[in-house]
Design a protein around this motif. Structure first.
Motif, PDB file in Angstrom:
ATOM      1  N   PHE A   1     -15.005 -15.632  -3.136  1.00  0.00           N
ATOM      2  CA  PHE A   1     -15.101 -14.177  -3.108  1.00  0.00           C
ATOM      3  C   PHE A   1     -13.765 -13.611  -3.592  1.00  0.00           C
ATOM      4  N   THR A   2     -13.817 -12.758  -4.612  1.00  0.00           N
ATOM      5  CA  THR A   2     -12.615 -12.129  -5.151  1.00  0.00           C
ATOM      6  C   THR A   2     -12.770 -10.625  -5.028  1.00  0.00           C
ATOM      7  N   PHE A   3     -11.751  -9.963  -4.470  1.00  0.00           N
ATOM      8  CA  PHE A   3     -11.772  -8.514  -4.286  1.00  0.00           C
ATOM      9  C   PHE A   3     -10.846  -7.870  -5.309  1.00  0.00           C
ATOM     10  N   GLU A   4     -11.351  -6.825  -5.949  1.00  0.00           N
ATOM     11  CA  GLU A   4     -10.580  -6.088  -6.935  1.00  0.00           C
ATOM     12  C   GLU A   4     -10.696  -4.607  -6.603  1.00  0.00           C
ATOM     13  N   GLN A   5      -9.564  -3.939  -6.382  1.00  0.00           N
ATOM     14  CA  GLN A   5      -9.645  -2.506  -6.084  1.00  0.00           C
ATOM     15  C   GLN A   5     -10.136  -1.792  -7.332  1.00  0.00           C
ATOM     16  N   ASN A   6     -11.045  -0.817  -7.137  1.00  0.00           N
ATOM     17  CA  ASN A   6     -11.709  -0.157  -8.257  1.00  0.00           C
ATOM     18  C   ASN A   6     -11.616   1.364  -8.117  1.00  0.00           C
ATOM     19  N   MET A   7     -10.432   1.821  -7.731  1.00  0.00           N
ATOM     20  CA  MET A   7     -10.182   3.259  -7.623  1.00  0.00           C
ATOM     21  C   MET A   7      -9.519   3.725  -8.915  1.00  0.00           C
ATOM     22  N   ARG A   8      -9.421   5.042  -9.104  1.00  0.00           N
ATOM     23  CA  ARG A   8      -8.785   5.575 -10.311  1.00  0.00           C
ATOM     24  C   ARG A   8      -7.271   5.439 -10.273  1.00  0.00           C
ATOM     25  N   GLN A   9      -6.708   5.401  -9.073  1.00  0.00           N
ATOM     26  CA  GLN A   9      -5.257   5.320  -8.941  1.00  0.00           C
ATOM     27  C   GLN A   9      -4.806   3.863  -8.963  1.00  0.00           C
ATOM     28  N   ASN A  10      -3.766   3.604  -9.733  1.00  0.00           N
ATOM     29  CA  ASN A  10      -3.217   2.261  -9.818  1.00  0.00           C
ATOM     30  C   ASN A  10      -1.693   2.359  -9.865  1.00  0.00           C
ATOM     31  N   PRO A  11      -0.973   1.773  -8.917  1.00  0.00           N
ATOM     32  CA  PRO A  11      -1.497   1.045  -7.773  1.00  0.00           C
ATOM     33  C   PRO A  11      -2.004   1.988  -6.688  1.00  0.00           C
ATOM     34  N   LEU A  12      -2.816   1.443  -5.819  1.00  0.00           N
ATOM     35  CA  LEU A  12      -3.384   2.203  -4.714  1.00  0.00           C
ATOM     36  C   LEU A  12      -2.421   2.103  -3.525  1.00  0.00           C
ATOM     37  N   PRO A  13      -1.857   3.246  -3.075  1.00  0.00           N
ATOM     38  CA  PRO A  13      -0.803   3.190  -2.056  1.00  0.00           C
ATOM     39  C   PRO A  13      -1.332   2.969  -0.636  1.00  0.00           C
ATOM     40  N   ASP A  14      -0.444   2.438   0.194  1.00  0.00           N
ATOM     41  CA  ASP A  14      -0.622   2.367   1.651  1.00  0.00           C
ATOM     42  C   ASP A  14      -1.745   1.438   2.121  1.00  0.00           C
ATOM     43  N   ILE A  15      -2.168   0.499   1.284  1.00  0.00           N
ATOM     44  CA  ILE A  15      -3.106  -0.547   1.706  1.00  0.00           C
ATOM     45  C   ILE A  15      -2.258  -1.763   2.078  1.00  0.00           C
ATOM     46  N   MET A  16      -2.351  -2.186   3.322  1.00  0.00           N
ATOM     47  CA  MET A  16      -1.483  -3.251   3.832  1.00  0.00           C
ATOM     48  C   MET A  16      -2.116  -4.639   3.705  1.00  0.00           C
ATOM     49  N   ASN A  17      -3.396  -4.745   4.067  1.00  0.00           N
ATOM     50  CA  ASN A  17      -4.093  -6.032   4.048  1.00  0.00           C
ATOM     51  C   ASN A  17      -5.536  -5.816   3.648  1.00  0.00           C
ATOM     52  N   VAL A  18      -6.126  -6.846   3.102  1.00  0.00           N
ATOM     53  CA  VAL A  18      -7.558  -6.866   2.847  1.00  0.00           C
ATOM     54  C   VAL A  18      -8.051  -8.250   3.232  1.00  0.00           C
TER      55      VAL A  18
END
Length: 169
Positions: A135-152
């Motif tokens: 399983f691979t997770f890729e953030q898919n928001m418009r903002q790059n990098p996406l701030p304040d995400i600590m863990n997934v």
């Protein structure tokens, strides 16, 4: 004293024999740090889950774990979840993870200014092939990098036996 030594030796042999048996997957959970708490497109956390023959008779619930700061600027996060079954090519699915309600209140549990979420992305999933699932997770928001995400992270827990299946010992 001699009797105690024999009992301890027997217990040790039982533990050693039990440790050679493949473990049944009850729950898999792994969380990975996001470098600098800024999730860039290039950062794609990978989770590998090994399914044994006895695991294939069950259904599983699959969750994404997210830990973020209170200053995270959005009420959700969009992910591309790439799932690769043993022997297959990865398949991508776009998934929305709601993090706040319509009033802006965080949905997860919080301590101080940090919030944690366990969000279901699939209920009663079948992992019916023996081998390693990726399983691979890729953030898919418009903002790059996406701030304040600590863990997934990824959590997979047993939901019950599949219909017409018997547990394999």
């Amino acid at each position: 004293m001699n009797r105690l030594c024999r009992m301890m030796a027997a217990a040790g042999m039982l533990l050693a024999a039990a440790s050679c048996q493949p473990l049944k997957m009850e729950t898999y959970e792994k969380n990975l740090d996001i470098p600098g708490h800024e999730w860039a497109y290039a950062t794609k956390p990978v989770f590998e889950v090994t399914v044994q023959p006895q695991d294939t008779a069950y259904l599983y619930n699959i969750y994404v774990n997210v830990r973020h700061k209170d200053s995270y600027p959005y009420s959700n996060i969009w992910l591309l979840v790439h799932t690769q079954f043993p022997g297959d090519k990865p398949v991508a699915q776009r998934v929305e993870l709601p993090l706040a309600d319509v009033s802006g209140k965080w949905l997860g549990s919080g301590l101080d200014d940090i919030y944690e979420h366990r969000i279901p992305i699939q209920q009663n999933a079948m992992l019916n092939r023996v081998g390693t699932y990726k399983f691979t997770f890729e953030q898919n928001m418009r903002q790059n990098p996406l701030p304040d995400i600590m863990n997934v992270g990824l959590r997979i827990e047993k939901a019950g036996l599949r219909k017409n299946e018997k547990a394999i010992p």
